[in-house]
Design an enzyme around this catalytic site. Sequence first.
Site, PDB file in Angstrom:
ATOM      1  N   SER A 137     -60.941  -5.273  -6.607  1.00 15.76           N
ATOM      2  CA  SER A 137     -61.605  -4.440  -7.601  1.00 15.76           C
ATOM      3  C   SER A 137     -62.498  -5.289  -8.521  1.00 15.76           C
ATOM      4  O   SER A 137     -63.433  -5.925  -8.043  1.00 15.76           O
ATOM      5  CB  SER A 137     -60.564  -3.639  -8.387  1.00 15.76           C
ATOM      6  OG  SER A 137     -61.166  -2.589  -9.114  1.00 15.76           O
ATOM      7  N   ASP A 140     -61.028   6.341  -2.030  1.00 16.41           N
ATOM      8  CA  ASP A 140     -61.006   5.637  -3.314  1.00 16.41           C
ATOM      9  C   ASP A 140     -61.879   6.390  -4.323  1.00 16.41           C
ATOM     10  O   ASP A 140     -63.086   6.535  -4.124  1.00 16.41           O
ATOM     11  CB  ASP A 140     -61.516   4.209  -3.135  1.00 16.41           C
ATOM     12  CG  ASP A 140     -61.247   3.316  -4.334  1.00 16.41           C
ATOM     13  OD1 ASP A 140     -61.157   3.846  -5.463  1.00 16.41           O
ATOM     14  OD2 ASP A 140     -61.123   2.095  -4.148  1.00 16.41           O
ATOM     15  N   HIS A 151     -57.456   3.461  -4.035  1.00 11.67           N
ATOM     16  CA  HIS A 151     -57.798   2.219  -4.721  1.00 11.67           C
ATOM     17  C   HIS A 151     -56.601   1.274  -4.740  1.00 11.67           C
ATOM     18  O   HIS A 151     -55.880   1.171  -5.742  1.00 11.67           O
ATOM     19  CB  HIS A 151     -58.247   2.523  -6.151  1.00 11.67           C
ATOM     20  CG  HIS A 151     -58.908   1.371  -6.838  1.00 11.67           C
ATOM     21  ND1 HIS A 151     -60.135   0.883  -6.464  1.00 11.67           N
ATOM     22  CD2 HIS A 151     -58.515   0.614  -7.903  1.00 11.67           C
ATOM     23  CE1 HIS A 151     -60.472  -0.122  -7.256  1.00 11.67           C
ATOM     24  NE2 HIS A 151     -59.505  -0.306  -8.128  1.00 11.67           N
TER      25      HIS A 151
END
Length: 263
Positions: free
Chosen positions: A127, A185, A212
Amino acid sequence: MPDCDTTTNASSSSSCGTIGSNEKNQKNDKLKVLALHGYRQTAESFKSKIGSFRKYLNKYVDFVFVTAPHIAPVEGDSGNSWWFNKDDGTFKGTNLDGPAIGFEKSLRLIEEVWETQGPFQGILGFSQGACFAGIICSLAVRSMTSINPRFALLASGFRSGSLVHRNAYEQKIQIPSLHIYGETDEIIPKEMSLALAECFDEPNVLSHSGGHYFPATANQKQIYIDFFQDQLQDYLEAKEIAEASLANMIELKTANNDESDNE
Protein backbone atom coordinates in the site's frame (compact mmCIF):
# COMPACT_ATOMS: atom_id res chain seq x y z
CA MET A 1 15.66 -22.79 10.75
CA PRO A 2 14.87 -19.87 13.11
CA ASP A 3 12.94 -16.85 11.92
CA CYS A 4 15.64 -14.20 11.56
CA ASP A 5 13.53 -11.39 10.15
CA THR A 6 14.14 -8.15 12.02
CA THR A 7 12.29 -4.94 12.70
CA THR A 8 13.69 -1.47 13.14
CA ASN A 9 12.63 2.14 13.54
CA ALA A 10 14.32 5.49 13.71
CA SER A 11 15.88 4.84 17.09
CA SER A 12 16.33 1.10 17.54
CA SER A 13 17.04 -2.13 15.68
CA SER A 14 17.31 -5.82 16.39
CA SER A 15 19.26 -8.69 14.85
CA CYS A 16 19.17 -12.48 14.94
CA GLY A 17 22.04 -14.53 16.31
CA THR A 18 25.47 -13.42 17.40
CA ILE A 19 27.13 -12.69 14.08
CA GLY A 20 26.82 -9.46 12.10
CA SER A 21 24.08 -9.09 9.51
CA ASN A 22 26.54 -8.79 6.61
CA GLU A 23 28.39 -11.96 7.58
CA LYS A 24 25.14 -13.85 8.19
CA ASN A 25 23.72 -12.87 4.80
CA GLN A 26 26.88 -13.97 3.02
CA LYS A 27 27.14 -17.31 4.84
CA ASN A 28 23.53 -18.31 4.25
CA ASP A 29 23.40 -17.20 0.61
CA LYS A 30 20.01 -15.62 1.16
CA LEU A 31 18.58 -12.39 -0.14
CA LYS A 32 18.12 -9.51 2.26
CA VAL A 33 15.00 -7.45 1.60
CA LEU A 34 13.80 -4.19 3.14
CA ALA A 35 10.06 -4.28 3.95
CA LEU A 36 7.90 -1.13 4.11
CA HIS A 37 4.48 -1.25 5.78
CA GLY A 38 1.25 0.47 4.78
CA TYR A 39 -0.47 3.53 6.21
CA ARG A 40 -1.40 3.20 9.90
CA GLN A 41 0.76 0.09 10.25
CA THR A 42 4.12 -0.49 11.94
CA ALA A 43 7.04 -2.82 11.32
CA GLU A 44 5.66 -5.29 13.87
CA SER A 45 2.07 -5.24 12.64
CA PHE A 46 3.11 -5.66 9.00
CA LYS A 47 5.51 -8.45 9.89
CA SER A 48 2.67 -10.24 11.68
CA LYS A 49 0.22 -9.79 8.81
CA ILE A 50 2.54 -11.42 6.25
CA GLY A 51 3.63 -14.33 8.43
CA SER A 52 2.52 -16.98 5.92
CA PHE A 53 4.28 -15.17 3.09
CA ARG A 54 7.53 -15.03 5.09
CA LYS A 55 7.25 -18.72 5.94
CA TYR A 56 7.07 -19.62 2.24
CA LEU A 57 10.32 -17.73 1.61
CA ASN A 58 12.32 -18.52 4.74
CA LYS A 59 14.86 -20.53 2.74
CA TYR A 60 15.56 -17.67 0.36
CA VAL A 61 15.02 -14.33 2.09
CA ASP A 62 15.70 -12.43 5.31
CA PHE A 63 13.38 -9.45 5.73
CA VAL A 64 14.11 -6.26 7.65
CA PHE A 65 10.95 -4.39 8.65
CA VAL A 66 11.12 -0.64 9.25
CA THR A 67 8.60 1.56 11.08
CA ALA A 68 7.80 4.91 9.46
CA PRO A 69 8.87 7.95 11.52
CA HIS A 70 5.50 9.77 11.55
CA ILE A 71 2.59 8.95 13.86
CA ALA A 72 -0.68 8.80 11.91
CA PRO A 73 -3.78 10.44 13.39
CA VAL A 74 -5.74 7.85 15.35
CA GLU A 75 -8.79 6.36 13.67
CA GLY A 76 -9.29 2.91 15.14
CA ASP A 77 -5.92 1.16 15.35
CA SER A 78 -2.97 3.50 15.74
CA GLY A 79 -0.01 3.29 13.40
CA ASN A 80 2.54 5.23 11.41
CA SER A 81 2.87 6.95 8.06
CA TRP A 82 5.70 7.52 5.60
CA TRP A 83 4.25 10.93 4.69
CA PHE A 84 0.98 12.85 4.64
CA ASN A 85 -0.64 14.10 1.45
CA LYS A 86 -3.56 16.09 2.84
CA ASP A 87 -3.46 19.49 4.51
CA ASP A 88 -5.16 18.08 7.61
CA GLY A 89 -2.13 15.84 8.28
CA THR A 90 -3.59 12.57 7.01
CA PHE A 91 -2.93 10.36 3.99
CA LYS A 92 -5.17 8.90 1.32
CA GLY A 93 -3.83 6.99 -1.66
CA THR A 94 -6.39 8.42 -4.08
CA ASN A 95 -5.67 12.04 -3.14
CA LEU A 96 -4.24 14.05 -6.04
CA ASP A 97 -2.10 17.20 -6.23
CA GLY A 98 -1.50 17.37 -2.50
CA PRO A 99 1.69 17.82 -0.45
CA ALA A 100 4.16 15.18 0.70
CA ILE A 101 4.59 16.26 4.32
CA GLY A 102 7.41 14.34 6.03
CA PHE A 103 8.57 12.47 2.93
CA GLU A 104 12.18 13.62 3.12
CA LYS A 105 12.51 12.47 6.72
CA SER A 106 11.27 9.01 5.75
CA LEU A 107 13.65 8.86 2.80
CA ARG A 108 16.61 9.75 5.03
CA LEU A 109 15.57 7.01 7.47
CA ILE A 110 15.46 4.37 4.73
CA GLU A 111 18.80 5.55 3.32
CA GLU A 112 20.32 5.16 6.80
CA VAL A 113 18.87 1.67 7.26
CA TRP A 114 20.01 0.66 3.78
CA GLU A 115 23.54 1.79 4.61
CA THR A 116 23.85 0.49 8.17
CA GLN A 117 21.89 -2.77 8.07
CA GLY A 118 22.71 -4.00 4.56
CA PRO A 119 23.78 -5.13 2.17
CA PHE A 120 20.22 -5.36 0.85
CA GLN A 121 19.29 -6.74 -2.53
CA GLY A 122 15.60 -5.88 -2.79
CA ILE A 123 12.69 -3.87 -1.48
CA LEU A 124 9.12 -4.89 -0.63
CA GLY A 125 6.17 -2.67 0.12
CA PHE A 126 2.46 -2.80 0.84
CA SER A 127 0.00 0.00 0.00
CA GLN A 128 1.64 3.31 1.03
CA GLY A 129 4.85 1.35 1.56
CA ALA A 130 4.59 0.04 -2.02
CA CYS A 131 4.04 3.59 -3.28
CA PHE A 132 7.13 4.65 -1.31
CA ALA A 133 9.15 1.72 -2.66
CA GLY A 134 8.17 2.67 -6.21
CA ILE A 135 9.41 6.22 -5.68
CA ILE A 136 12.65 4.88 -4.19
CA CYS A 137 13.18 2.70 -7.27
CA SER A 138 12.60 5.75 -9.47
CA LEU A 139 15.11 7.81 -7.47
CA ALA A 140 17.60 4.94 -7.73
CA VAL A 141 17.51 4.72 -11.53
CA ARG A 142 18.07 8.49 -11.65
CA SER A 143 20.99 8.29 -9.16
CA MET A 144 19.12 10.52 -6.71
CA THR A 145 19.47 8.26 -3.66
CA SER A 146 22.06 5.93 -2.15
CA ILE A 147 19.44 3.16 -2.09
CA ASN A 148 19.89 0.79 -5.03
CA PRO A 149 17.46 -2.15 -5.06
CA ARG A 150 18.05 -4.95 -7.54
CA PHE A 151 14.34 -5.86 -7.55
CA ALA A 152 11.00 -4.88 -6.01
CA LEU A 153 7.78 -6.56 -4.86
CA LEU A 154 4.87 -4.12 -4.56
CA ALA A 155 1.47 -5.16 -3.18
CA SER A 156 -1.55 -2.84 -3.50
CA GLY A 157 0.83 -0.21 -4.79
CA PHE A 158 0.03 3.00 -6.63
CA ARG A 159 1.60 6.13 -8.05
CA SER A 160 1.88 8.96 -5.55
CA GLY A 161 -0.48 11.83 -6.29
CA SER A 162 1.68 14.36 -4.46
CA LEU A 163 2.84 17.22 -6.64
CA VAL A 164 6.52 16.79 -5.73
CA HIS A 165 6.43 13.17 -6.94
CA ARG A 166 4.97 13.94 -10.35
CA ASN A 167 8.27 13.44 -12.21
CA ALA A 168 8.99 10.11 -10.48
CA TYR A 169 7.16 8.19 -13.17
CA GLU A 170 8.61 9.68 -16.34
CA GLN A 171 11.43 7.15 -16.74
CA LYS A 172 11.00 3.39 -16.98
CA ILE A 173 12.38 1.51 -13.99
CA GLN A 174 14.48 -1.31 -15.35
CA ILE A 175 14.65 -3.76 -12.48
CA PRO A 176 12.68 -7.02 -12.01
CA SER A 177 9.39 -6.38 -10.25
CA LEU A 178 6.33 -8.26 -9.04
CA HIS A 179 3.11 -6.26 -8.61
CA ILE A 180 0.14 -7.63 -6.65
CA TYR A 181 -3.39 -6.25 -6.56
CA GLY A 182 -6.86 -7.28 -5.43
CA GLU A 183 -9.71 -7.35 -7.92
CA THR A 184 -12.12 -6.01 -5.28
CA ASP A 185 -9.74 -3.59 -3.54
CA GLU A 186 -11.81 -0.50 -2.64
CA ILE A 187 -8.95 1.42 -1.00
CA ILE A 188 -6.49 1.19 -3.90
CA PRO A 189 -8.45 0.23 -7.05
CA LYS A 190 -6.67 -2.23 -9.29
CA GLU A 191 -6.28 0.41 -12.02
CA MET A 192 -3.98 2.35 -9.68
CA SER A 193 -1.79 -0.69 -9.03
CA LEU A 194 -1.61 -1.46 -12.75
CA ALA A 195 -0.61 2.16 -13.45
CA LEU A 196 2.35 1.74 -11.09
CA ALA A 197 3.29 -1.57 -12.73
CA GLU A 198 3.44 0.21 -16.10
CA CYS A 199 6.29 2.35 -14.75
CA PHE A 200 8.50 -0.74 -14.61
CA ASP A 201 10.13 -2.51 -17.54
CA GLU A 202 8.49 -5.91 -18.16
CA PRO A 203 6.72 -6.13 -14.78
CA ASN A 204 5.32 -9.37 -13.39
CA VAL A 205 1.72 -8.91 -12.28
CA LEU A 206 -0.28 -11.10 -9.89
CA SER A 207 -3.97 -10.53 -9.17
CA HIS A 208 -6.18 -12.08 -6.52
CA SER A 209 -9.92 -12.06 -6.00
CA GLY A 210 -9.81 -10.25 -2.64
CA GLY A 211 -9.44 -6.69 -1.44
CA HIS A 212 -6.81 -4.55 0.25
CA TYR A 213 -4.42 -7.08 1.76
CA PHE A 214 -1.21 -8.98 1.04
CA PRO A 215 -2.32 -12.42 -0.25
CA ALA A 216 -0.40 -15.48 0.87
CA THR A 217 -2.47 -18.57 0.10
CA ALA A 218 -1.38 -21.75 -1.63
CA ASN A 219 -2.44 -20.15 -4.93
CA GLN A 220 0.31 -17.55 -4.67
CA LYS A 221 3.00 -19.62 -2.94
CA GLN A 222 4.81 -20.93 -6.01
CA ILE A 223 4.70 -17.55 -7.76
CA TYR A 224 6.45 -15.96 -4.79
CA ILE A 225 9.00 -18.75 -4.55
CA ASP A 226 9.77 -18.62 -8.28
CA PHE A 227 10.23 -14.84 -8.20
CA PHE A 228 12.63 -14.87 -5.25
CA GLN A 229 14.50 -17.93 -6.51
CA ASP A 230 15.16 -16.07 -9.76
CA GLN A 231 16.37 -12.99 -7.87
CA LEU A 232 18.61 -15.10 -5.62
CA GLN A 233 20.15 -16.87 -8.60
CA ASP A 234 20.81 -13.56 -10.38
CA TYR A 235 22.33 -12.09 -7.22
CA LEU A 236 24.62 -15.08 -6.56
CA GLU A 237 25.77 -15.13 -10.18
CA ALA A 238 26.57 -11.41 -10.08
CA LYS A 239 28.32 -11.86 -6.74
CA GLU A 240 30.44 -14.70 -8.13
CA ILE A 241 31.44 -12.63 -11.15
CA ALA A 242 32.35 -9.67 -8.92
CA GLU A 243 34.42 -11.87 -6.61
CA ALA A 244 36.25 -13.44 -9.56
CA SER A 245 36.96 -9.99 -11.01
CA LEU A 246 38.31 -8.78 -7.67
CA ALA A 247 40.51 -11.86 -7.35
CA ASN A 248 41.91 -11.26 -10.84
CA MET A 249 42.65 -7.61 -10.01
CA ILE A 250 44.46 -8.60 -6.83
CA GLU A 251 46.44 -11.26 -8.69
CA LEU A 252 47.40 -8.79 -11.40
CA LYS A 253 48.41 -6.16 -8.86
CA THR A 254 50.52 -8.68 -6.98
CA ALA A 255 52.22 -9.77 -10.19
CA ASN A 256 52.97 -6.16 -11.12
CA ASN A 257 54.43 -5.49 -7.66
CA ASP A 258 56.62 -8.57 -7.94
CA GLU A 259 57.93 -7.38 -11.32
CA SER A 260 58.71 -3.96 -9.86
CA ASP A 261 60.59 -5.52 -6.95
CA ASN A 262 62.72 -7.55 -9.38
CA GLU A 263 63.76 -4.57 -11.48
